[in-house]
Design an enzyme around this catalytic site. Structure first.
Site: not given
Ligand code: UDP
Ligand code: UDP
Length: 313
Positions: A31, A57, A61, A91, A102, A105, A145, A159
Site C-alpha cells: 500500500d 504499484v 514491482l 494510473k 506482469g 505472469k 474510475y 493476459y
Molecule cells: N512487471 C513488474 N514486475 C515483474 C514483472 C513485470 O512490475 O516482476 C511489470 C513491468 O513493468 C511490465 C509489466 O509488468 O511492463 C507487464 O509485464 P509483462 O512481462 O507482461 O510485459 P512485457 O515486458 O511483455 O511488456
C-alpha cells in the site's frame, strides 16, 4: 500458499489480509497510503505470516520468492476520493494493473482483480447481470474510475487470452462495514457518523436513486471463494447484496438503527449519479456457492457498534 494483496491498508484490502491469514496463507500486503490507513493493518505488524511493503504499484514491482495468488485491490474507491485523485486513480488501474499482471505472469500466480459495479455506469438494464455491457460516459467526472476499471478488465482478459494467466474479475457492488473511513464521503459512513452526532443527514438529489449494500464479511467471503475455487479462468462475477434500497429509505433506516433524531437535509444531486444499482448474483451462487448472509439492518447495527467505539478513541 503465498498471496500478494495490493491496497492492503484499505477498507476491503485489510479485511482480505485478515481472512487469508486466518486461512493459513502467507500474506504480503502492499500500500502507499494514498487513501489507505495504517491503522487498518497495525494489528498485523509482527504477525509471522504477514509482510508489509510500502509501495506504489504504478511503478515496476519486485517481489521476492514464489507467489500463488495476487489480489489487485489498490485504488481510491469512493467518488469523493477518486475525484480528489483523478490521475492517480487512472494510473493505479492501468499501470498498476499492468504491473501486477506482469508479476502474475512471471510468478505463474492466479490473479483476482477488484473491479466495480461502476463498469455498468448508469445502467439501462436492471438488475445488472455480468453479460450487460454497461452505459458509461467516457468523459464524465466519474469516468476516471469507471473507465480505468473497464480498461483493467480488458487487460486482465488480454493476459488470460495471450499468456494464459489465470485471471478472475470481481465486480464489487457497494460494500460497508468496520474500517470504512468516516471522511471518504460514501453514503453509509456519512449517514452513520452524522446520525450518531445528531447532525443533519445529507441526501443528494431527491433520494429516489437506489443502491444495494453488502456487508464486508459477506463480500470478503465471496472474494475468498473466487480466489480459491478452481477452473474459473477468465470469469467475471458480480459480488454484492441484491437487497436494493433508495437513498432516502437508507437515511430513514440509519435514523432507526442509531436511534437518532437528526433531520434529513435534501441537497443538490451529484453529477452523473447512477439512478439504480442492483447485482444479479446468480452466477456467484452457481459457480462459488456464495450469497450474502447479512441483511442491511443487521450489518448496519454491527457497523454502528464498531463506529461508536471508533469515535470514542
Ligand atoms: N512487471 C513488474 N514486475 C515483474 C514483472 C513485470 O512490475 O516482476 C511489470 C513491468 O513493468 C511490465 C509489466 O509488468 O511492463 C507487464 O509485464 P509483462 O512481462 O507482461 O510485459 P512485457 O515486458 O511483455 O511488456
Ligand atoms: N449520497 C448521499 N449523501 C452522501 C453521500 C452519498 O445522498 O453524503 C448518495 C449518492 O448521491 C449516491 C449514493 O448515495 O446516490 C451512493 O453514493 P456513494 O458515494 O456511497 O457511492 P456510489 O455508489 O455513488 O459509488
Amino acid at each position: 500458499m503465498r498471496v500478494l494483496i495490493t491496497g492492503c491498508a484499505g477498507f476491503i484490502g485489510s479485511h482480505l489480509c485478515d481472512r487469508f491469514l486466518k486461512e493459513g496463507f502467507e500474506v504480503i500486503g502492499m500500500d502507499n497510503f494514498i487513501t489507505g490507513n495504517p491503522d487498518n493493518i497495525a494489528h498485523l505488524i509482527g504477525h509471522p505470516k504477514f509482510k508489509f511493503i510500502h509501495y506504489n504499484v504504478v511503478n515496476y514491482l519486485y517481489v521476492d520468492g514464489p507467489l500463488d495468488l495476487i489480489l489487485h485491490f489498490a485504488c481510491p474507491a469512493s467518488p469523493v476520493d477518486y475525484l480528489n485523485h483523478p490521475i492517480h486513480t487512472m494510473k493505479v488501474d492501468s499501470l498498476g494493473t499492468l504491473n501486477t499482471l506482469g508479476l502474475a505472469k512471471l510468478k505463474s500466480a492466479r490473479y483476482v482483480f477488484a473491479s466495480s459495479s461502476e463498469v455498468y455506469g448508469d445502467p439501462q438494464v436492471h438488475p445488472q447481470r455480468e453479460d450487460y455491457w454497461g452505459y458509461v460516459n467516457p468523459v464524465s467526472v466519474r469516468s476516471v474510475y469507471s473507465e480505468a476499471k473497464r480498461f483493467s478488465e480488458a487487460l486482465c482478459m488480454a493476459y488470460w487470452r495471450e499468456h494464459k494467466v489465470d485471471v478472475r474479475i470481481a465486480r464489487i457492488f457497494n460494500t460497508y462495514g468496520e474500517r470504512m473511513r468516516m471522511d471518504d464521503g460514501r453514503v453509509i459512513p456519512t449517514f452513520l457518523s452524522r446520525a450518531l452526532k445528531g447532525e443533519p443527514i445529507p441526501v443528494h438529489g431527491d433520494g429516489s436513486q437506489t443502491r444495494s449494500f453488502c456487508y464486508i464479511e459477506d463480500l470478503v467471503d465471496g472474494i475468498f471463494k473466487l480466489s480459491i475455487t478452481d477452473h474459473l479462468e477468465g470469469q467475471v462475477i458480480n459480488l454484492g447484496n441484491p437487497e436494493e434500497i433508495s437513498i432516502l429509505d437508507l437515511a430513514k433506516l440509519v435514523l432507526e438503527v442509531t436511534n437518532s433524531d437528526s433531520p434529513i437535509q435534501m441537497l443538490k444531486g451529484r453529477e452523473e449519479d447512477p439512478r439504480r444499482r442492483c447485482p444479479d448474483i446468480r452466477k456467484a451462487k452457481e459457480l462459488l456457492g456464495w450469497e450474502p448472509k447479512t441483511s442491511l439492518k443487521e450489518g448496519l447495527k454491527k457497523t454502528v457498534e464498531w463506529l461508536k467505539s471508533y469515535l470514542r478513541r
